[in-house]
Enzyme design. Structure first.
Site, PDB file in Angstrom:
ATOM      1  CG  HIS A   1      77.087  60.483  94.953  1.00 18.13           C
ATOM      2  ND1 HIS A   1      76.373  59.696  94.086  1.00 18.13           N
ATOM      3  CD2 HIS A   1      76.181  60.959  95.840  1.00 18.13           C
ATOM      4  CE1 HIS A   1      75.101  59.684  94.441  1.00 18.13           C
ATOM      5  NE2 HIS A   1      74.953  60.442  95.499  1.00 18.13           N
TER       6      HIS A   1
ATOM      7  CG  ASP B   1      65.417  59.996 102.805  1.00 14.83           C
ATOM      8  OD1 ASP B   1      66.329  60.286 102.002  1.00 14.83           O
ATOM      9  OD2 ASP B   1      64.236  60.410 102.674  1.00 14.83           O
ATOM     10  CG  HIS B   2      61.940  63.587 104.807  1.00 17.67           C
ATOM     11  ND1 HIS B   2      61.274  64.772 104.638  1.00 17.67           N
ATOM     12  CD2 HIS B   2      62.391  63.227 103.585  1.00 17.67           C
ATOM     13  CE1 HIS B   2      61.319  65.111 103.358  1.00 17.67           C
ATOM     14  NE2 HIS B   2      61.987  64.210 102.716  1.00 17.67           N
TER      15      HIS B   2
ATOM     16  CB  ILE C   1      70.429  58.435  92.910  1.00 15.27           C
ATOM     17  CG1 ILE C   1      71.906  58.182  93.282  1.00 15.27           C
ATOM     18  CG2 ILE C   1      70.183  58.195  91.433  1.00 15.27           C
ATOM     19  CD1 ILE C   1      72.381  56.740  93.009  1.00 15.27           C
ATOM     20  CB  SER C   2      73.252  63.338  94.189  1.00 11.54           C
ATOM     21  OG  SER C   2      72.360  63.799  95.170  1.00 11.54           O
TER      22      SER C   2
ATOM     23  CB  ALA D   1      63.817  61.212  96.325  1.00 10.28           C
TER      24      ALA D   1
ATOM     25  CG  ASP E   1      63.184  66.884 110.197  1.00 14.39           C
ATOM     26  OD1 ASP E   1      64.070  67.057 109.336  1.00 14.39           O
ATOM     27  OD2 ASP E   1      62.443  67.792 110.610  1.00 14.39           O
ATOM     28  N   GLY E   2      66.080  64.721 109.151  1.00  7.17           N
ATOM     29  CA  GLY E   2      67.525  64.896 109.217  1.00  7.17           C
ATOM     30  C   GLY E   2      67.958  66.264 109.710  1.00  7.17           C
TER      31      GLY E   2
HETATM   32  C1  LIG Z   1      68.894  64.799  96.192  1.00 10.80           C
HETATM   33  S1  LIG Z   1      68.274  63.456  97.153  1.00 10.80           S
HETATM   34  C2  LIG Z   1      69.833  62.666  97.490  1.00 10.80           C
HETATM   35  C3  LIG Z   1      69.685  61.275  97.970  1.00 10.80           C
HETATM   36  C4  LIG Z   1      70.955  60.489  98.195  1.00 10.80           C
HETATM   37  N1  LIG Z   1      72.031  61.216  98.781  1.00 10.80           N
HETATM   38  C5  LIG Z   1      71.376  59.818  96.911  1.00 10.80           C
HETATM   39  O1  LIG Z   1      72.236  60.330  96.213  1.00 10.80           O
HETATM   40  O2  LIG Z   1      70.754  58.788  96.599  1.00 10.80           O
HETATM   41  C6  LIG Z   1      67.833  64.209  98.718  1.00 10.80           C
HETATM   42  C7  LIG Z   1      67.239  63.258  99.742  1.00 10.80           C
HETATM   43  O3  LIG Z   1      67.005  64.001 100.942  1.00 10.80           O
HETATM   44  C8  LIG Z   1      65.817  63.539 101.548  1.00 10.80           C
HETATM   45  N2  LIG Z   1      65.351  64.598 102.485  1.00 10.80           N
HETATM   46  C9  LIG Z   1      64.839  65.809 102.166  1.00 10.80           C
HETATM   47  N3  LIG Z   1      64.533  66.503 103.303  1.00 10.80           N
HETATM   48  C10 LIG Z   1      64.875  65.693 104.349  1.00 10.80           C
HETATM   49  C11 LIG Z   1      64.798  65.826 105.767  1.00 10.80           C
HETATM   50  N4  LIG Z   1      64.331  66.938 106.358  1.00 10.80           N
HETATM   51  N5  LIG Z   1      65.247  64.804 106.527  1.00 10.80           N
HETATM   52  C12 LIG Z   1      65.741  63.671 105.959  1.00 10.80           C
HETATM   53  N6  LIG Z   1      65.815  63.491 104.631  1.00 10.80           N
HETATM   54  C13 LIG Z   1      65.401  64.473 103.820  1.00 10.80           C
HETATM   55  C14 LIG Z   1      64.902  63.239 100.369  1.00 10.80           C
HETATM   56  O4  LIG Z   1      63.870  62.359 100.728  1.00 10.80           O
HETATM   57  C15 LIG Z   1      65.896  62.648  99.360  1.00 10.80           C
HETATM   58  O5  LIG Z   1      65.986  61.257  99.489  1.00 10.80           O
END
Ligand SMILES: C[S@@+](CC[C@H](N)C(=O)[O-])C[C@H]1O[C@@H](n2cnc3c(N)ncnc32)[C@H](O)[C@@H]1O
Length: 230
Positions: A65, A116-117, A59-60, A57, A150-151
């Site tokens: 943001h 988060d998953h 951090i964006s 993963a 699962d989001g």
């Molecule tokens: C691009 S990262 C962004 C993380 C966060 N917003 C940050 O900036 O630190 C995407 C995140 O979505 C999570 N993710 C992907 N599919 C998911 C799902 N179905 N349910 C929950 N989280 C999920 C990933 O594990 C990852 O941490």
């Protein structure tokens, strides 16, 4: 423009985003200055680019943001309830919490749920927030909670939400998320296709950010607001 916004400190990074008009709202600026990205990004925290956080993963990037906060700001008021899907490092969850909670001791208190998953990432987000006194207080008072799940299903136990932010690109818009919005409420979501069709059905060269509003009368309005290149 965005990549020129990097700074050597958190304050400088946020000031550069403000000068470039990627942050326009003073409340967004203050909330982002209040969260040191070094607590959330293990490398190059003040660079305006995504950084790895482990477990595949990232951090964006700070400008992403900023965009999310700017599009959601009218729904991020003291007392608002927020769902941050794909909370990853926990950075944006903390920024949202700064916007919806009030340190004055007011009885009206907002809450942000990060989901988060990957369980290692929800643990990481808690640990990252615990690096600051404010972060520890937000978690101890349960104004911020991190959940593994699962989001795509949202988190119905905390609904309805004034704002839902999705940090991971979705193939299509799940009606479940719209169901969990308050009326009025707003969803910010990256979709893998331009018009909401499955990415498998079309040739797509990027993701598209959609804003979905549920108005006071319950009607739902969707708008594609910008493209994000891979
Ligand atoms: C691009 S990262 C962004 C993380 C966060 N917003 C940050 O900036 O630190 C995407 C995140 O979505 C999570 N993710 C992907 N599919 C998911 C799902 N179905 N349910 C929950 N989280 C999920 C990933 O594990 C990852 O941490």
């Amino acid at each position: 423009m965005a990549w020129y916004c990097s700074g050597s400190t958190n304050a400088e990074l946020i000031e550069n985003l403000f000068k470039a008009e990627l942050i326009q709202n003073e409340r967004v600026k203050e909330a982002m200055i209040g969260v040191d990205r070094a607590h959330y990004a293990p490398s190059r925290p003040y660079s305006d680019s995504p950084q790895p956080i482990g477990h595949g993963a990232t951090i964006s990037a700070p400008h992403m943001h900023a965009h999310a906060c700017e599009y959601l700001i009218d729904y991020l008021k003291p007392g608002s309830r927020v769902l941050d899907i794909g909370s990853g490092s926990g950075y944006l969850t903390h920024v949202f919490a700064n916007l919806v909670t009030d340190s004055s001791g007011s009885a009206v208190q907002g809450q942000v749920i990060g989901i988060d998953h990957i369980s290692e990432l929800t643990d990481l987000a808690r640990d990252n927030m615990n690096k600051s006194e404010e972060g520890r207080e937000l978690q101890a008072s349960r104004k911020v909670e991190f959940i593994t799940g699962d989001g795509r299903l949202g988190w119905k136990e905390g609904a309805p939400y004034d704002a839902i932010h999705v940090g991971a690109a979705a193939e299509n818009l799940h009606p479940t998320l719209v169901d969990q919005l308050r009326a009025p409420g707003r969803l910010f979501i990256p979709l893998e296709s331009e018009d909401g069709r499955s990415a498998r059905d079309i040739l797509s060269d990027g993701q598209f950010i959609w804003v979905v509003d549920k108005r006071e009368d319950g009607s739902v309005h969707k708008e594609k607001v910008f493209q994000v290149s891979h």
